[in-house]
Write an enzyme that holds these catalytic residues in place. Structure first.
Site, PDB file in Angstrom:
ATOM      1  N   THR A   1       0.826  -1.203   0.000  1.00 45.46           N
ATOM      2  CA  THR A   1       0.000   0.000   0.000  1.00 45.46           C
ATOM      3  C   THR A   1       0.861   1.255   0.000  1.00 45.46           C
ATOM      4  O   THR A   1       0.482   2.284  -0.565  1.00 45.46           O
ATOM      5  CB  THR A   1      -0.942  -0.016   1.226  1.00 45.46           C
ATOM      6  OG1 THR A   1      -1.873  -1.087   1.046  1.00 45.46           O
ATOM      7  CG2 THR A   1      -1.707   1.285   1.392  1.00 45.46           C
TER       8      THR A   1
ATOM      9  N   THR B   1       1.595  -4.278   4.320  1.00 44.02           N
ATOM     10  CA  THR B   1       1.397  -4.622   5.730  1.00 44.02           C
ATOM     11  C   THR B   1       0.920  -6.064   5.932  1.00 44.02           C
ATOM     12  O   THR B   1       1.089  -6.625   7.008  1.00 44.02           O
ATOM     13  CB  THR B   1       0.353  -3.684   6.385  1.00 44.02           C
ATOM     14  OG1 THR B   1      -0.894  -3.836   5.686  1.00 44.02           O
ATOM     15  CG2 THR B   1       0.794  -2.238   6.376  1.00 44.02           C
ATOM     16  N   ASP B   2       0.305  -6.648   4.887  1.00 37.94           N
ATOM     17  CA  ASP B   2      -0.438  -7.890   5.125  1.00 37.94           C
ATOM     18  C   ASP B   2       0.424  -9.106   5.472  1.00 37.94           C
ATOM     19  O   ASP B   2      -0.016  -9.959   6.260  1.00 37.94           O
ATOM     20  CB  ASP B   2      -1.354  -8.188   3.927  1.00 37.94           C
ATOM     21  CG  ASP B   2      -2.564  -7.258   3.910  1.00 37.94           C
ATOM     22  OD1 ASP B   2      -2.854  -6.643   4.958  1.00 37.94           O
ATOM     23  OD2 ASP B   2      -3.221  -7.142   2.858  1.00 37.94           O
TER      24      ASP B   2
HETATM   25  C1  SIN Z   1      -1.058  -2.960   2.817  1.00 40.68           C
HETATM   26  O1  SIN Z   1       0.090  -2.726   2.485  1.00 40.68           O
HETATM   27  O2  SIN Z   1      -1.573  -2.366   3.801  1.00 40.68           O
HETATM   28  C2  SIN Z   1      -1.951  -3.935   2.115  1.00 40.68           C
HETATM   29  C3  SIN Z   1      -1.404  -4.437   0.839  1.00 40.68           C
HETATM   30  C4  SIN Z   1      -0.152  -5.241   0.997  1.00 40.68           C
HETATM   31  O3  SIN Z   1       0.042  -5.897   2.018  1.00 40.68           O
HETATM   32  O4  SIN Z   1       0.650  -5.226   0.052  1.00 40.68           O
END
Ligand code: SIN
Length: 331
Positions: free
Chosen positions: A20, A99-100
């Site tokens: 993200t 983040t995932d």
């Molecule tokens: C995020 O980064 O919050 C979600 C998408 C990902 O993990 O690449």
């Protein structure tokens, strides 16, 4: 690869992998309907000042939504971190990441590198095109940690908090401060560019617990380790199917290990437990990890299946894969 034309100094390398933080939406106000992994890492650094006395260098290692993380990306990322850290003038590495699956990548990198210099993963909950993105501040904070003398090991920096790779977990779907370190608590904080530690850095040099990076780098096939969850009404059917596939199958679909996401202190529904014991008897490595967000499994001598201590199921899976790699190919 981009090297900024700053005065000579120690280098801090920023490796981009997507997420993200590199997300782009059609409308600036849209924090949900965006595509992750579109903005290049050099562009993410365009308005970011290097920490005093350092030169920034950017390299795009991958450009993905981290839900789609693959072993090949981990392999390349670990190799690039290792190569950069070996350069005497490199103070540390920052990795921009979604983040995932951030906690899995952090745990993997800490396990295979146990770096004596800092490797700092950072991220964002809002895309780069947001009206008020959180990525730029997170990158600044991560750079501050990477440039801190004496810092070491793999950490995650998000919303001004420094988490260790072993303890960090994504705990919120939306909040900018989306990570926590459970019982252990964070390693420290970044306040206006200053790093304040409240406990030790994750890594002592030479403290690597799993196979060395060279073993990972040359690996053509990773062990297959699946996660099964114990819950109300759980059954052993899925485990039995996986084991029978394994017993009858050719190499590509063989099963090497199972992690049971167990309830509470590592307990399992009796039907699932019976199937896991059958799997173990068939030669599959089986580990129990707790579904609880905090605490660890307190071992009991009567347990027929070993436990992963305080590791979450996803980290226990990484640990088991690395253990199986270290043990070498099965006959
Ligand atoms: C995020 O980064 O919050 C979600 C998408 C990902 O993990 O690449």
């Amino acid at each position: 690869m981009l090297e900024t034309s700053k005065p000579a100094g120690r280098r801090v390398v920023v490796l981009g992998t997507g997420g993200t933080i590199a997300g782009r939406a059609r409308a600036a106000g849209d924090n949900l309907g965006y595509t992750a992994g579109e903005v290049g890492v050099a562009e993410l650094l365009a308005d970011v000042e290097a920490p005093p006395g350092t030169i920034l260098l950017a390299e795009q290692v991958a450009q993905i939504d981290s839900k789609d993380m693959e072993f090949a990306v981990w392999q390349r990322l670990a190799q690039r971190c290792d190569a950069w850290l070996a350069q005497p003038d490199v103070a540390g590495v920052v990795v921009t990441h979604g983040t995932d699956t951030l906690e899995e990548t952090a745990f993997f990198l800490q396990s295979v590198l146990a770096p004596g210099k800092p490797v700092v993963l950072t991220c964002a909950m809002r895309p780069a095109t947001s009206l008020s993105p959180d990525g730029p501040q997170n990158v600044r904070d991560a750079l501050a940690v990477a440039a801190t003398p004496g810092a070491s090991g793999v950490t995650v920096v998000c919303a001004g908090v420094i988490h260790g790779a072993h303890d960090v977990q994504k705990v919120h779907t939306y909040r900018l401060d989306a990570f926590a370190s459970g019982d252990a608590g964070p390693i420290g904080y970044v306040e206006e560019g200053a790093v304040r530690c409240v406990r030790n850095w994750p890594s002592a040099p030479g403290g690597r617990a799993y196979p060395a990076i060279d073993l990972i780098a040359g690996l053509a096939q990773w062990p297959r380790v699946e996660i099964v969850t114990s819950h109300a009404g759980a059954r052993g059917t899925l485990v039995d199917i996986l084991v029978s596939e394994h017993l009858s199958a050719s190499t590509p679909s063989r099963l090497d290990g199972l992690v049971a996401a167990a309830t509470g202190n590592g307990t399992l529904h009796h039907a699932l437990e019976a199937a896991l014991l059958r799997a173990q008897a068939a030669g599959i490595a089986v580990v129990r990890a707790t579904r609880c967000a905090e605490g660890r499994i307190l071992a009991h001598p009567s347990a027929g299946l070993r436990d992963a201590g305080d590791l979450t199921p996803v980290k226990a899976r990484v640990a088991l894969m690395l253990e199986l790699i270290a043990a070498g190919p099965r006959s």
